[in-house]
Design a protein around this motif. Structure first.
Motif, short mmCIF file in Angstrom:
data_model
loop_
_atom_site.label_atom_id
_atom_site.label_comp_id
_atom_site.label_asym_id
_atom_site.label_seq_id
_atom_site.Cartn_x
_atom_site.Cartn_y
_atom_site.Cartn_z
N UNK A 165 17.14 -5.67 6.97
CA UNK A 165 17.52 -7.07 7.13
C UNK A 165 17.65 -7.43 8.61
N UNK A 166 18.28 -6.54 9.38
CA UNK A 166 18.50 -6.81 10.81
C UNK A 166 17.17 -6.80 11.57
N UNK A 167 16.32 -5.82 11.26
CA UNK A 167 15.04 -5.73 11.97
C UNK A 167 14.14 -6.90 11.59
N UNK A 168 14.32 -7.49 10.40
CA UNK A 168 13.55 -8.69 10.04
C UNK A 168 13.85 -9.82 11.02
N UNK A 169 15.11 -9.95 11.42
CA UNK A 169 15.46 -10.96 12.43
C UNK A 169 14.73 -10.66 13.74
N UNK A 170 14.73 -9.40 14.15
CA UNK A 170 14.01 -9.02 15.37
C UNK A 170 12.52 -9.31 15.25
N UNK A 171 11.95 -9.01 14.08
CA UNK A 171 10.52 -9.25 13.87
C UNK A 171 10.18 -10.73 13.98
N UNK A 172 11.01 -11.56 13.38
CA UNK A 172 10.76 -13.01 13.48
C UNK A 172 10.82 -13.50 14.92
N UNK A 173 11.73 -12.94 15.70
CA UNK A 173 11.80 -13.31 17.11
C UNK A 173 10.53 -12.86 17.84
N UNK A 174 10.13 -11.62 17.63
CA UNK A 174 8.96 -11.09 18.33
C UNK A 174 7.69 -11.84 17.94
N UNK A 175 7.64 -12.36 16.70
CA UNK A 175 6.47 -13.11 16.27
C UNK A 175 6.48 -14.55 16.79
N UNK A 176 7.51 -14.91 17.59
CA UNK A 176 7.59 -16.24 18.19
C UNK A 176 7.76 -16.09 19.70
N UNK A 177 6.70 -15.70 20.43
CA UNK A 177 6.84 -15.42 21.87
C UNK A 177 7.36 -16.60 22.68
N UNK A 178 7.14 -17.82 22.20
CA UNK A 178 7.56 -19.00 22.97
C UNK A 178 9.06 -19.07 23.16
N UNK A 179 9.85 -18.35 22.35
CA UNK A 179 11.31 -18.43 22.48
C UNK A 179 11.89 -17.20 23.17
N UNK A 180 11.08 -16.23 23.53
CA UNK A 180 11.60 -14.96 24.02
C UNK A 180 12.59 -15.12 25.17
N UNK A 181 12.27 -15.99 26.13
CA UNK A 181 13.11 -16.13 27.32
C UNK A 181 14.16 -17.22 27.20
N UNK A 182 14.25 -17.85 26.03
CA UNK A 182 15.28 -18.85 25.82
C UNK A 182 16.63 -18.17 25.57
N UNK A 183 17.70 -18.86 25.90
CA UNK A 183 19.05 -18.32 25.75
C UNK A 183 19.55 -18.58 24.33
N UNK A 184 20.07 -17.54 23.69
CA UNK A 184 20.69 -17.71 22.38
C UNK A 184 21.98 -18.52 22.56
N UNK A 201 15.40 -6.82 20.99
CA UNK A 201 15.28 -5.44 21.44
C UNK A 201 16.54 -4.64 21.13
N UNK A 202 17.70 -5.29 21.20
CA UNK A 202 18.94 -4.61 20.81
C UNK A 202 18.92 -4.26 19.34
N UNK A 203 18.49 -5.22 18.50
CA UNK A 203 18.42 -4.95 17.07
C UNK A 203 17.49 -3.77 16.77
N UNK A 204 16.36 -3.74 17.46
CA UNK A 204 15.40 -2.65 17.24
C UNK A 204 16.01 -1.31 17.66
N UNK A 205 16.59 -1.26 18.86
CA UNK A 205 17.13 0.01 19.36
C UNK A 205 18.31 0.48 18.52
N UNK A 206 19.17 -0.45 18.09
CA UNK A 206 20.33 -0.06 17.29
C UNK A 206 19.91 0.45 15.91
N UNK A 207 18.95 -0.23 15.29
CA UNK A 207 18.50 0.22 13.97
C UNK A 207 17.64 1.47 14.07
N UNK A 208 16.95 1.61 15.18
CA UNK A 208 16.17 2.82 15.39
C UNK A 208 17.10 4.02 15.61
N UNK A 209 18.23 3.79 16.22
CA UNK A 209 19.21 4.85 16.38
C UNK A 209 19.69 5.34 15.01
#
Length: 821
Positions: A165-184, A201-209
């Motif tokens: 579930x968490x990595x799905x959020x990361x995937x949706x972000x990565x599939x939208x490059x136009x928002x990468x540098x925007x502030x949450x 990237x935090x979601x990916x590294x944390x779930x990968x851990x």
């Protein structure tokens, strides 16, 4: 995919189908207390999305409505409300990404998903809101505790879904490059990254851990990529398995989405390939394990059970819809992700979707009385013809099924109708259910279903016969027709390969003379040059056939013989010899089979029987519950029947290679004892060493605590299926480590007294300090106060030095005598 049929039956009273009556202003400017589905036609509406967002906003202060999780109990974060709400938010983000007018809502949904994802991480066992529970591994693992027992924590397949579930959020972000540098806009309260890309990237590294330090470490065979239960007595006390398909697909959620993220980033192709192989192994084994069947309308469908490749192949066990829904959701994710993740074909997916429409769902009753809601069978195979009267039913479809609706667009709308507040209130106001419904609605809108239609999706013909399908279109643009996946040996032709609105064509499919009985599926495609529509077309052959049934499930001690009865029942006028054999792939080692008779001659409509003796070996047949498969063959027709053979009191032996001598201070030694039964080996130790870690797929380790002789005994106690093994003992020597005693250099003036001599000791291991040494070194020099200027040796010797786990090496020093000024 005959959508026209459904909507014609449900046009009147469409206003009754909405999930809620609230009128909602754009951009979620008000608080909504009910979710809304405005209709089952057209695109997802502004009202539906805005109400969805407002509903989640309302839940902030209302315990009855979904909100971010505060606990991990009852699998909340996997298939409980918080976990499924996070999954639904990510699907809603995808949907609104296709609708330009909903750019504001698109980002609001993502920000909700980020809030939910942050909380899931914080609730991890080792994080700020986690329970810090010692798990069955003996560690405070980076997982989500879902059950306790014997004083330690449990986490299994559902954890893969939580992390997914968490990595799905990361995937949706990565599939939208136009928002990468925007502030949450949340201000990064947890320090997980200020920008969307940093958060992903935090979601990916944390779930990968979590993946690397728990899932892969304990549950995945790195050679075969199979998901297996840990080989550990500490795990076994829970009585939980990893074999059921729904559990396998829960587990692979995180592997699939991590692989997709790494594919976008291009940062770790090795890890990406590993994740991909784990997912593909599960998905391909699942598809290989089904049995083709024919549904109520003659549609090609599937039947399947709980087992996987480590269990009973072809097992038909009446899997419940709740579990089957996770099978379908998992397979839909994998198939949509691309062919690198599975060998599954479009025809496979259409056949699974047909199972929901024509087996699990009683579509015939729905056609005659669409306001009756008890349409859904309570087992995946209870809807197979002939349907037994009086079977239990349920009035709703689990939301996970909606994500397979692209492969048969008929079942989702009746299911959504049944989920409305007037029919099944337990699923009323469920964000995940509504996300699934809107996903189906959006997919149909984006893939017009008016391009190609057939009068009937299924035709029945005899061997060597020709089936015809009448094809029409409502497209104002000419449509080009094609077919894929035709049955082996068949041929096809169109009366015209191009049709327009108002005109039609006939598809003819001719079967070879040796076609076996049953249903097959192929795909009819139509394209208007821009859009493509695929229809799953069934072709049912009525050829002489027979069925095989195996009766008996024997339980024997190793070396004894079990007995089974095989019944061959003819159909469609079948006569002839049927030869029997054992499925060698399923047969446990050391078993032999004797059929009486080996060939059953069918001469009429009367069934024939045979008995089979399954003999086990006292020395080579493993203990356990084993699948037994018996193959019946007549000409080109082959069927297989299944049962189980339970073997007890089987022999087991231990292989324990010698342990090499070591020196005190060496790193922990991995113990390599294995059992032919694959049961965990128990070790006992005498001498200066102790066991560390816990039994896993990688085994236990031996920490050396001193010098001397260590003896390790590997044992296997008797179990449910095995006799106790003969213990195997290995001994080895731990040599003392060496301390270096170095005489310290000194100096004196000629005529002065010889200064006190000293020595330094180095080389301590295992965290030892000088406190382990007693006594002192003997230090001497030939220099005296009257010695002339020059250099004199300082000799170091044992003296009274002693240390339990060490020997000593001595290095001399130098005393320099200088002349007087």
């Amino acid at each position: 995919m005959k959508l026209k049929r459904f909507f014609a039956a449900h046009t009147v009273g469409l206003s009754l189908l909405v999930f809620g009556a609230a009128v909602f202003a754009p951009h979620a400017s008000a608080q909504a207390t009910s979710l809304v589905v405005d209709s089952f036609t057209g695109e997802v509406t502004q009202n539906e999305v805005d109400t969805y967002i407002s509903f989640l906003n309302s839940g902030t202060g209302n315990a009855a409505l979904p909100t971010v999780a505060t606990s991990i109990g009852n699998d909340n974060l996997s298939y409980g409300s918080p976990g499924l709400t996070l999954e639904g938010l990510n699907y809603m983000y995808r949907i609104t990404g296709d609708i330009p007018s909903m750019a504001t809502e698109h980002m609001q949904l993502l920000n909700f998903a980020i809030t939910w994802s942050d909380r899931v991480i914080l609730l991890r066992n080792d994080q700020a809101m986690g329970s810090k529970q010692v798990m069955w591994t003996g560690n405070v693992d980076p997982v989500w505790l879902t059950k306790t027992g014997t004083g330690v924590g449990y986490a299994g397949s559902e954890n893969g879904d939580i992390a997914g579930h968490v990595v799905y959020t990361a995937l949706n972000i990565l599939q939208t490059p136009s928002i990468w540098n925007q502030i949450v806009p949340d201000g990064d309260p947890n320090g997980f990254g200020a920008t969307y890309q940093q958060r992903a990237m935090t979601y990916i590294s944390m779930m990968e851990y979590t993946t690397q330090n728990y899932f892969t470490k304990y549950f995945v065979n790195p050679t075969t990529y199979k998901i297996l239960p840990p080989n550990s007595a500490a795990w076994a006390v829970y009585g939980e398995n990893m074999d059921a398909w729904n559990r396998q697909f829960l587990f692979t959620n995180v592997y699939l989405r991590l692989a997709q993220c790494h594919a976008i980033l291009g940062d770790n192709p090795t890890l990406q390939a590993f994740y991909t192989n784990v997912v593909k192994t599960v998905a391909d084994a699942f598809v290989a394990n089904v049995v083709p069947v024919t549904g109520l309308a003659g549609e090609a469908a599937y039947d399947w059970g709980y087992g996987n490749e480590g269990d009973l192949m072809g097992q038909i066990t009446g899997e419940s819809p709740s579990h089957a829904s996770y099978d379908m959701q998992g397979l839909a994710r994998v198939f949509e992700a691309g062919p690198q993740f599975t060998s599954t074909t479009l025809e496979n997916m259409e056949r699974y979707a047909n199972t929901i429409e024509y087996v699990l769902f009683d579509f015939q009753s729905n056609q005659s009385n669409p306001k009756t809601t008890n349409y859904y069978k309570n087992n995946i195979d209870n809807g197979l013809p002939p349907v037994t009267p009086g079977q239990a039913t349920q009035d709703y479809l689990y939301p996970q099924f909606y994500f397979i609706s692209p492969y048969n667009t008929l079942f989702w709308a009746p299911a959504a109708y049944g989920a409305s507040p007037s029919d099944h209130n337990n699923y009323w106001n469920n964000p995940y259910m509504v996300a699934g419904i809107l996903y189906s609605k959006h997919w149909v809108y984006m893939h017009p279903q008016t391009i190609v239609a057939v009068a009937s999706n299924s035709q029945t013909v005899a061997q060597g016969g020709t089936a015809t399908y009448s094809i029409t279109t409502q497209s104002p643009i000419p449509v080009t027709l094609s077919v894929n996946g035709l049955p082996a040996g068949s041929t096809s032709s169109f009366s015209s390969t191009t049709i327009s609105n108002g005109s039609g064509a006939t598809l003819s499919v001719t079967l070879p003379a040796n076609t076996v009985n049953g249903s097959t599926l192929f795909t009819l495609s139509g394209t208007d040059g821009t859009n493509v529509q695929n229809l799953g077309i069934s072709l049912v052959t009525t050829a002489p056939d027979f069925a095989i049934k195996v009766s008996g499930t024997s339980t024997v001690n190793a070396g004894a013989t079990g007995s089974y009865t095989i019944t061959i029942t003819p159909s469609n006028g079948f006569t002839g010899p049927v030869s029997l054999s054992a499925d060698s792939f399923l047969a446990p080692a050391g078993t032999g089979y004797n059929f009486t008779p080996q060939v059953i001659n069918i001469t009429s409509a009367t069934a024939g029987t045979a008995t089979v003796a399954a003999t086990t070996s006292a020395t080579t047949t493993p203990g356990g519950q084993w699948p037994i498969g018996y193959i019946a063959t007549s000409g080109a027709t082959t069927h297989e029947g299944y049962s189980r053979l339970t073997v007890k009191a089987a022999a087991q032996s231990i292989t324990f290679p010698p342990v090499q001598n070591v020196v005190y201070g060496t790193a922990p030694i991995e113990l390599q004892a294995t059992a032919g039964s694959n049961l965990p080996v128990t070790y006992t130790v005498t001498g200066p060493a102790t066991l560390v870690g816990s039994p896993t797929l990688q085994g236990q380790a031996l920490a050396i605590t001193g010098a001397g002789t260590v003896t390790v005994t590997a044992s296997l106690a008797a179990s449910t299926y095995y006799s106790a093994a003969q213990p195997v003992t290995q001994s080895f020597t731990v040599a003392p480590a060496v301390l270096t005693v170095t005489a310290q250099n000194a100096s004196m003036a000629k005529g002065a007294a010889v200064p006190p001599l000293s020595a330094a000791i180095t080389g301590f291991v295992n965290g030892d300090t000088a406190s382990v040494v007693s006594g002192s070194a003997a230090l001497s020099t030939t220099a005296t106060s009257s010695s002339p200027a020059g250099a004199y040796a300082i000799t170091a010797a044992q003296g009274t030095l002693a240390a339990t786990n060490y020997t000593f090496n001595f290095v001399n020093g130098v005393l320099v005598v200088s002349g007087r000024r």
